[in-house]
Design a protein around this motif. Structure first.
Motif, PDB file in Angstrom:
ATOM      1  N   SER A  25       0.831  -1.206   0.000  1.00  0.00           N
ATOM      2  CA  SER A  25       0.000   0.000   0.000  1.00  0.00           C
ATOM      3  C   SER A  25       0.866   1.257   0.000  1.00  0.00           C
ATOM      4  O   SER A  25       0.573   2.218  -0.716  1.00  0.00           O
ATOM      5  N   LEU A  26       1.919   1.265   0.815  1.00  0.00           N
ATOM      6  CA  LEU A  26       2.826   2.408   0.847  1.00  0.00           C
ATOM      7  C   LEU A  26       3.495   2.618  -0.509  1.00  0.00           C
ATOM      8  O   LEU A  26       3.641   3.745  -0.975  1.00  0.00           O
ATOM      9  N   LYS A  27       3.898   1.528  -1.144  1.00  0.00           N
ATOM     10  CA  LYS A  27       4.513   1.629  -2.471  1.00  0.00           C
ATOM     11  C   LYS A  27       3.548   2.242  -3.480  1.00  0.00           C
ATOM     12  O   LYS A  27       3.924   3.108  -4.269  1.00  0.00           O
ATOM     13  N   SER A  28       2.289   1.809  -3.440  1.00  0.00           N
ATOM     14  CA  SER A  28       1.330   2.335  -4.413  1.00  0.00           C
ATOM     15  C   SER A  28       0.982   3.801  -4.128  1.00  0.00           C
ATOM     16  O   SER A  28       0.737   4.569  -5.052  1.00  0.00           O
ATOM     17  N   LEU A  29       0.977   4.198  -2.856  1.00  0.00           N
ATOM     18  CA  LEU A  29       0.695   5.587  -2.498  1.00  0.00           C
ATOM     19  C   LEU A  29       1.863   6.531  -2.765  1.00  0.00           C
ATOM     20  O   LEU A  29       1.663   7.718  -2.987  1.00  0.00           O
ATOM     21  N   SER A  30       3.069   5.998  -2.747  1.00  0.00           N
ATOM     22  CA  SER A  30       4.255   6.851  -2.804  1.00  0.00           C
ATOM     23  C   SER A  30       4.557   7.398  -4.194  1.00  0.00           C
ATOM     24  O   SER A  30       5.226   8.418  -4.321  1.00  0.00           O
ATOM     25  N   GLY A  31       4.084   6.723  -5.222  1.00  0.00           N
ATOM     26  CA  GLY A  31       4.362   7.198  -6.580  1.00  0.00           C
ATOM     27  C   GLY A  31       5.847   7.212  -6.858  1.00  0.00           C
ATOM     28  O   GLY A  31       6.586   6.310  -6.451  1.00  0.00           O
ATOM     29  N   SER A  32       6.306   8.271  -7.506  1.00  0.00           N
ATOM     30  CA  SER A  32       7.713   8.341  -7.930  1.00  0.00           C
ATOM     31  C   SER A  32       8.673   8.668  -6.792  1.00  0.00           C
ATOM     32  O   SER A  32       9.879   8.499  -6.945  1.00  0.00           O
ATOM     33  N   GLN A  33       8.172   9.124  -5.630  1.00  0.00           N
ATOM     34  CA  GLN A  33       9.072   9.481  -4.533  1.00  0.00           C
ATOM     35  C   GLN A  33       9.637   8.262  -3.811  1.00  0.00           C
ATOM     36  O   GLN A  33      10.640   8.364  -3.127  1.00  0.00           O
TER      37      GLN A  33
END
Length: 111
Positions: A26-34
């Motif tokens: 979930s964190l990976k999908s929310l983080s986008g390019s950052q």
């Protein structure tokens, strides 16, 4: 505390943390390019600033969905103007587009 610039990763300490796979995904999908590690650092810094009293959210009038009349039970800071709302003064609780209730002075909404 955290400055306005990013710290170089060479100046950071390595820390290991165990996360549930679904949380990490979930964190990976929310983080986008950052990147999710940067997102985790931002979340942790926000938490530290909120708990230390240093957190000052930035809101504009367009972020406010509704207001409710209220009385300050302690000194507050208007999220739009930054001006003091003294204990026992009339104020507004503003519902933001993010679902938070924040203190707003009536004067700040009139501008």
């Amino acid at each position: 505390m955290r400055g306005s610039h990013r710290t170089s990763t060479t100046q950071m300490e390595v820390t290991s943390i165990r996360l549930e796979k679904t949380l990490k995904d979930s964190l990976k999908s929310l983080s986008g390019s950052q990147g999710y590690q940067t997102l985790i650092r931002d979340i942790l810094w926000n938490y530290v600033q909120q708990k230390s009293g240093e957190y000052r959210p930035n809101f504009s009038k367009t972020d406010i969905r509704a207001t409710i009349p209220a009385t300050a039970r302690k000194d507050e800071s208007c999220v739009l103007s930054g001006k003091l709302i003294s204990e026992d003064d009339e104020m507004l609780l503003a519902l933001t587009i993010h679902g938070d209730f924040v203190p707003v002075s009536e004067e700040a909404l009139k501008k």
